[in-house]
Design a protein around this motif. Sequence first.
Motif, mmCIF file in Angstrom:
data_model
loop_
_atom_site.group_PDB
_atom_site.id
_atom_site.type_symbol
_atom_site.label_atom_id
_atom_site.label_comp_id
_atom_site.label_asym_id
_atom_site.label_seq_id
_atom_site.Cartn_x
_atom_site.Cartn_y
_atom_site.Cartn_z
ATOM 1 N N ARG A 124 14.922 23.247 -83.611
ATOM 2 C CA ARG A 124 15.199 22.666 -82.284
ATOM 3 C C ARG A 124 15.640 23.707 -81.263
ATOM 4 N NH1 ARG A 124 19.708 18.901 -82.223
ATOM 5 N NH2 ARG A 124 18.962 18.463 -80.119
ATOM 6 N N CYS A 125 15.765 24.963 -81.676
ATOM 7 C CA CYS A 125 16.352 25.990 -80.805
ATOM 8 C C CYS A 125 15.320 27.062 -80.484
ATOM 9 C CB CYS A 125 17.576 26.611 -81.479
ATOM 10 S SG CYS A 125 18.853 25.404 -81.925
ATOM 11 N N PRO A 126 14.595 26.918 -79.375
ATOM 12 C CA PRO A 126 13.569 27.909 -79.039
ATOM 13 C C PRO A 126 14.176 29.271 -78.721
ATOM 14 C CG PRO A 126 13.899 26.377 -77.217
ATOM 15 C CD PRO A 126 14.691 25.843 -78.377
ATOM 16 N N PRO A 127 13.447 30.346 -78.976
ATOM 17 C CA PRO A 127 13.951 31.689 -78.664
ATOM 18 C C PRO A 127 14.341 31.811 -77.191
ATOM 19 C CG PRO A 127 11.950 31.814 -79.987
ATOM 20 C CD PRO A 127 12.101 30.375 -79.592
ATOM 21 N N GLY A 128 15.469 32.445 -76.948
ATOM 22 C CA GLY A 128 15.914 32.695 -75.582
ATOM 23 C C GLY A 128 16.742 31.587 -74.969
ATOM 24 N N ALA A 129 16.778 30.403 -75.586
ATOM 25 C CA ALA A 129 17.511 29.287 -74.988
ATOM 26 C C ALA A 129 19.011 29.571 -74.931
ATOM 27 C CB ALA A 129 17.245 28.009 -75.766
ATOM 28 N N ALA A 130 19.564 30.144 -75.984
ATOM 29 C CA ALA A 130 21.002 30.435 -75.994
ATOM 30 C C ALA A 130 21.371 31.444 -74.918
ATOM 31 C CB ALA A 130 21.415 30.953 -77.374
ATOM 32 N N GLU A 131 20.548 32.463 -74.768
ATOM 33 C CA GLU A 131 20.811 33.478 -73.741
ATOM 34 C C GLU A 131 20.749 32.870 -72.345
ATOM 35 O OE1 GLU A 131 18.883 33.827 -76.389
ATOM 36 O OE2 GLU A 131 20.145 35.259 -77.472
ATOM 37 N N THR A 132 19.829 31.927 -72.133
ATOM 38 C CA THR A 132 19.759 31.234 -70.842
ATOM 39 C C THR A 132 21.041 30.462 -70.573
ATOM 40 O OG1 THR A 132 17.350 31.031 -70.932
ATOM 41 C CG2 THR A 132 18.526 29.465 -69.523
ATOM 42 N N ILE A 133 21.569 29.799 -71.588
ATOM 43 C CA ILE A 133 22.818 29.046 -71.437
ATOM 44 C C ILE A 133 23.968 29.976 -71.034
ATOM 45 C CG2 ILE A 133 24.597 27.824 -72.768
ATOM 46 C CD1 ILE A 133 22.300 26.422 -74.257
ATOM 47 N N LEU A 134 24.045 31.146 -71.651
ATOM 48 C CA LEU A 134 25.099 32.094 -71.296
ATOM 49 C C LEU A 134 24.993 32.501 -69.836
ATOM 50 C CD1 LEU A 134 25.188 34.455 -74.430
ATOM 51 C CD2 LEU A 134 26.338 32.276 -74.068
ATOM 52 N N ARG A 135 23.780 32.755 -69.375
ATOM 53 C CA ARG A 135 23.587 33.151 -67.974
ATOM 54 C C ARG A 135 23.939 32.011 -67.022
ATOM 55 N NH1 ARG A 135 18.738 35.325 -70.019
ATOM 56 N NH2 ARG A 135 17.514 33.719 -68.943
ATOM 57 N N GLN A 136 23.618 30.790 -67.412
ATOM 58 C CA GLN A 136 23.941 29.648 -66.563
ATOM 59 C C GLN A 136 25.455 29.472 -66.433
ATOM 60 O OE1 GLN A 136 21.510 26.829 -68.842
ATOM 61 N NE2 GLN A 136 20.324 26.399 -66.993
ATOM 62 N N LEU A 137 26.163 29.567 -67.528
ATOM 63 C CA LEU A 137 27.622 29.448 -67.464
ATOM 64 C C LEU A 137 28.216 30.536 -66.573
ATOM 65 C CD1 LEU A 137 28.428 28.650 -71.206
ATOM 66 C CD2 LEU A 137 28.559 27.062 -69.272
ATOM 67 N N GLU A 138 27.716 31.748 -66.711
ATOM 68 C CA GLU A 138 28.206 32.851 -65.891
ATOM 69 C C GLU A 138 27.926 32.611 -64.417
ATOM 70 O OE1 GLU A 138 26.121 35.997 -67.779
ATOM 71 O OE2 GLU A 138 27.642 36.333 -69.325
ATOM 72 N N ALA A 139 26.756 32.054 -64.099
ATOM 73 C CA ALA A 139 26.398 31.794 -62.703
ATOM 74 C C ALA A 139 27.356 30.802 -62.058
ATOM 75 C CB ALA A 139 24.962 31.269 -62.621
ATOM 76 N N PHE A 140 27.890 29.863 -62.857
ATOM 77 C CA PHE A 140 28.814 28.858 -62.327
ATOM 78 C C PHE A 140 30.279 29.284 -62.488
ATOM 79 C CE2 PHE A 140 24.977 26.408 -62.385
ATOM 80 C CZ PHE A 140 25.141 25.470 -61.374
ATOM 81 N N GLY A 141 30.498 30.531 -62.870
ATOM 82 C CA GLY A 141 31.855 31.055 -62.963
ATOM 83 C C GLY A 141 32.644 30.559 -64.152
ATOM 84 N N LEU A 142 31.966 29.967 -65.131
ATOM 85 C CA LEU A 142 32.660 29.407 -66.294
ATOM 86 C C LEU A 142 32.758 30.480 -67.375
ATOM 87 C CD1 LEU A 142 31.003 25.867 -66.315
ATOM 88 C CD2 LEU A 142 33.094 26.634 -65.169
ATOM 89 N N GLU A 143 33.738 31.340 -67.226
ATOM 90 C CA GLU A 143 33.922 32.481 -68.122
ATOM 91 C C GLU A 143 34.773 32.073 -69.310
ATOM 92 O OE1 GLU A 143 35.591 35.547 -65.750
ATOM 93 O OE2 GLU A 143 33.845 35.716 -64.429
ATOM 94 N N TRP A 144 34.276 32.369 -70.496
ATOM 95 C CA TRP A 144 34.960 31.969 -71.714
ATOM 96 C C TRP A 144 35.808 33.114 -72.272
ATOM 97 C CZ3 TRP A 144 29.819 32.560 -70.841
ATOM 98 C CH2 TRP A 144 29.148 33.571 -71.542
ATOM 99 N N ASP A 145 36.751 32.749 -73.132
ATOM 100 C CA ASP A 145 37.644 33.722 -73.757
ATOM 101 C C ASP A 145 37.096 34.123 -75.127
ATOM 102 O OD1 ASP A 145 39.850 33.653 -71.781
ATOM 103 O OD2 ASP A 145 39.996 31.559 -72.413
ATOM 104 N N GLY A 146 37.251 35.389 -75.455
ATOM 105 C CA GLY A 146 36.851 35.858 -76.774
ATOM 106 C C GLY A 146 35.344 35.946 -76.930
ATOM 107 N N SER A 147 34.920 36.174 -78.148
ATOM 108 C CA SER A 147 33.494 36.319 -78.434
ATOM 109 C C SER A 147 32.845 34.950 -78.611
ATOM 110 C CB SER A 147 33.291 37.159 -79.695
ATOM 111 O OG SER A 147 33.948 36.558 -80.797
#
Length: 297
Positions: A49-72
């Motif tokens: 269910r997880c196409p290549p690149g989808a997770a990386e897109t999610i990380l970029r989207q969160l960053e674009a909205f300023g939702l910075e997470w703590d830790g790894s």
Amino acid sequence: MNHYRGRFAPTPSGPLHFGSLVAALASFLDARRVGGQWRLRIEDIDPPRCPPGAAETILRQLEAFGLEWDGSTHWQHERGAAYQAALDTLVDRGLAYPCSCSRKQWRDHPIYPGWCREGLREPGKPAAWRLRSDLGLRPVVWHDRLFGEQHVDPATLGDVILRRKDDLWAYQLAVVVDDADQGITDVVRGFDLLDNTPWQRQLQHGLGLPEPRYLHLPLIMGGDGQKLSKQNLAPPLPLDDDAVRPLLHRALVALDQRPPAELATAPVAEQLARAITAWDVGRIHPRPGRSATAASH
């Protein structure tokens, strides 16, 4: 309350959409309002269910909205050993069992009838592993921060699968193990997951794990009355700042936070700073869902 630790845990089956943003934003604000931590977990235990690149897109989207997470970032595909250890514990305690039954075999029953509880009905066939919902913590009672006291007998929901016949780990076990290992104190998520909580409480109790607080949010519904989702082809969140700013404001409106209209085009950092200070769960109307259209007004 700096001991607070929340999390956002998307499945990378596609990019985030407006409904995802509302859930992520609420979780983020709830943590930041009390000076707590906000962790990111990628729930990628189902590779088909997880196409290549989808997770990386999610990380970029969160960053674009300023939702910075703590830790790894926490990746579920790396966690098989922890899930197996938890399943072994449940088996040792008589709370989990192998099941060879197919959905077709019990399709005339509202829930799985528990045919394999005392032994495999069809030995030699592939088997899943199920939780014995008739044992352990019953009933399950908890207080949802928005919808109030909940009282459910998990046996009325059936014996949920913990590991599938294809050896992939199932959501219920993985989420409980990961919440405990990440030290999550508060879970903020959509109303569609409220009825998963009884199983998760049973698993927490059976494994001797802490029980986080829960806040379930009204779902964002599309024009067809269905929950906005990747399956329903909800539009992905943008990355362009000019599109991000008004959408962030709209998400705050959807959470009933009453952001000032003049902030609709303000920089993301400015909107979030004001939203953190003003965050109030008491403003959210306790209803299962609301339309995406209404959230824009």
